[in-house]
Motif scaffolding. Structure first.
Motif, PDB file in Angstrom:
ATOM      1  N   LEU A   6      32.457  50.258  56.129  1.00  0.00           N
ATOM      2  CA  LEU A   6      33.018  49.512  57.252  1.00  0.00           C
ATOM      3  C   LEU A   6      33.743  50.432  58.230  1.00  0.00           C
ATOM      4  O   LEU A   6      33.630  50.278  59.458  1.00  0.00           O
ATOM      5  CB  LEU A   6      33.976  48.440  56.736  1.00  0.00           C
ATOM      6  N   HIS A  66      32.682  50.959  62.189  1.00  0.00           N
ATOM      7  CA  HIS A  66      33.592  50.739  63.311  1.00  0.00           C
ATOM      8  C   HIS A  66      33.818  52.014  64.127  1.00  0.00           C
ATOM      9  O   HIS A  66      33.978  51.954  65.358  1.00  0.00           O
ATOM     10  CB  HIS A  66      34.936  50.215  62.796  1.00  0.00           C
ATOM     11  N   SER A  67      33.838  53.141  63.464  1.00  0.00           N
ATOM     12  CA  SER A  67      34.068  54.396  64.193  1.00  0.00           C
ATOM     13  C   SER A  67      32.852  54.815  65.016  1.00  0.00           C
ATOM     14  O   SER A  67      32.998  55.440  66.069  1.00  0.00           O
ATOM     15  CB  SER A  67      34.436  55.509  63.216  1.00  0.00           C
ATOM     16  N   PHE A  86      30.594  52.589  66.202  1.00  0.00           N
ATOM     17  CA  PHE A  86      30.151  51.485  67.061  1.00  0.00           C
ATOM     18  C   PHE A  86      30.439  51.771  68.524  1.00  0.00           C
ATOM     19  O   PHE A  86      29.573  51.610  69.393  1.00  0.00           O
ATOM     20  CB  PHE A  86      30.850  50.189  66.629  1.00  0.00           C
ATOM     21  N   TRP A  87      31.658  52.217  68.826  1.00  0.00           N
ATOM     22  CA  TRP A  87      32.032  52.428  70.230  1.00  0.00           C
ATOM     23  C   TRP A  87      31.323  53.616  70.858  1.00  0.00           C
ATOM     24  O   TRP A  87      30.897  53.538  72.019  1.00  0.00           O
ATOM     25  CB  TRP A  87      33.548  52.571  70.335  1.00  0.00           C
TER      26      TRP A  87
END
Length: 289
Positions: A248, A252-253, A255-256
């Protein structure tokens, strides 16, 4: 009637006839005198005011027509120059906007690449190098403080002082296989000191470190079963309680930076497509002309 009486009668009537003659024929010479300059002006070349005025009127009229054409041509040329200037300004503004959009897209792509590089050498590398990938449950067997470990902390520029912290050892049993393993807090603690469950930050206050480690030991003692991660290939004789970077956290790291990369690429692609379509429309309009 004799000749004398006839002569006398003629003499009596002479003034009336003379008056009537003068009354009827006197204006005629005046009219002739008034009409004589116009006749002379038309016949002779002495007085040519009407002719000159007519020629001046014709010359002025031709000059006015020519001047009107020049004025129309000047107005049309000024309008055309204004349209060309307006089109140039529009094209210049569009080109400036397109250049800025391309620069923004390339900056976003470059930033995303840099973020990928930084995350690749830190987070992704730590996640890929970790061998504790199998999630399971462990039963706590023993949680005791076995001794102290020496450490050093910074007290200023080029200043280091020695201190110590208590070493807590925790042994667990892997519920899936029943194997007894030593438990560590995470990969960083395992790499720093594999004998201790938790490696606190080295501080001057030793009592604070002892209180913190004792609290952790009591909490583990109260919990009989805890989630843990083990090596599925059983190359390591230890397990970890938590992972520094899980799936996870990696998602999240990354994704951007992925969104930034897609956005920058889309901006550059749309600008290039707009330029290509404008060139095609310009060529089609030229062919139509």
């Amino acid at each position: 009637m004799d000749n004398g009486s006839v002569i006398e009668a003629m003499l009596d009537e002479a003034p009336h006839s003379l008056k009537s003659f003068c009354h009827t024929h006197t204006p005629e010479p005046q009219l002739r005198w008034l009409q004589q300059p116009s006749v002379k002006s038309s016949d002779s070349g002495g007085l040519q005011i009407p002719a000159s005025s007519q020629s001046m009127f014709l010359w002025a009229g031709s000059k006015g027509v020519q001047g009107g054409g020049n004025e129309r041509r000047a107005v049309y040329q000024s309008i055309r120059e204004y349209d060309v200037l307006d089109k140039r300004k529009t094209v210049t503004a569009l080109r400036a906007g397109e250049d800025r959009a391309i620069l923004l897209g390339l900056s976003m792509v470059l930033m995303s690449v840099m973020m990928y590089f930084v995350l690749g050498i830190t987070l992704v590398r730590s996640y890929s190098d970790s061998v504790w990938t199998e999630e399971s449950s462990c039963t706590v067997l023993n949680s005791t403080i076995v001794g102290d470990v020496n450490c050093s902390y910074s007290c200023g520029s080029e200043c280091w002082k020695n201190s110590r912290y208590p070493c807590l050892q925790v042994y667990v049993s892997l519920n899936s296989t029943g194997k007894v393993l030593r438990l560590a807090h995470n990969e960083e603690a395992q790499d720093s000191n594999p004998e201790c469950f938790y490696v606190p930050k080295c501080r001057k206050d030793y009592a604070a470190a002892v209180a913190m480690v004792t609290n952790i030991s009591e909490r583990l003692g109260r919990q009989q079963t805890v989630p843990c991660y083990s090596d599925p290939e059983q190359r390591e004789d230890s397990a970890i309680l938590t992972r520094l970077y899980g799936k996870l956290a990696v998602f999240h790291s990354l994704f951007w930076p992925t969104c930034t990369l897609i956005g920058g690429t889309a901006i550059v692609a749309m600008v290039k497509l707009t330029q290509y379509l404008s060139i095609m429309c310009d060529q089609a309009s030229r062919i139509g002309r």
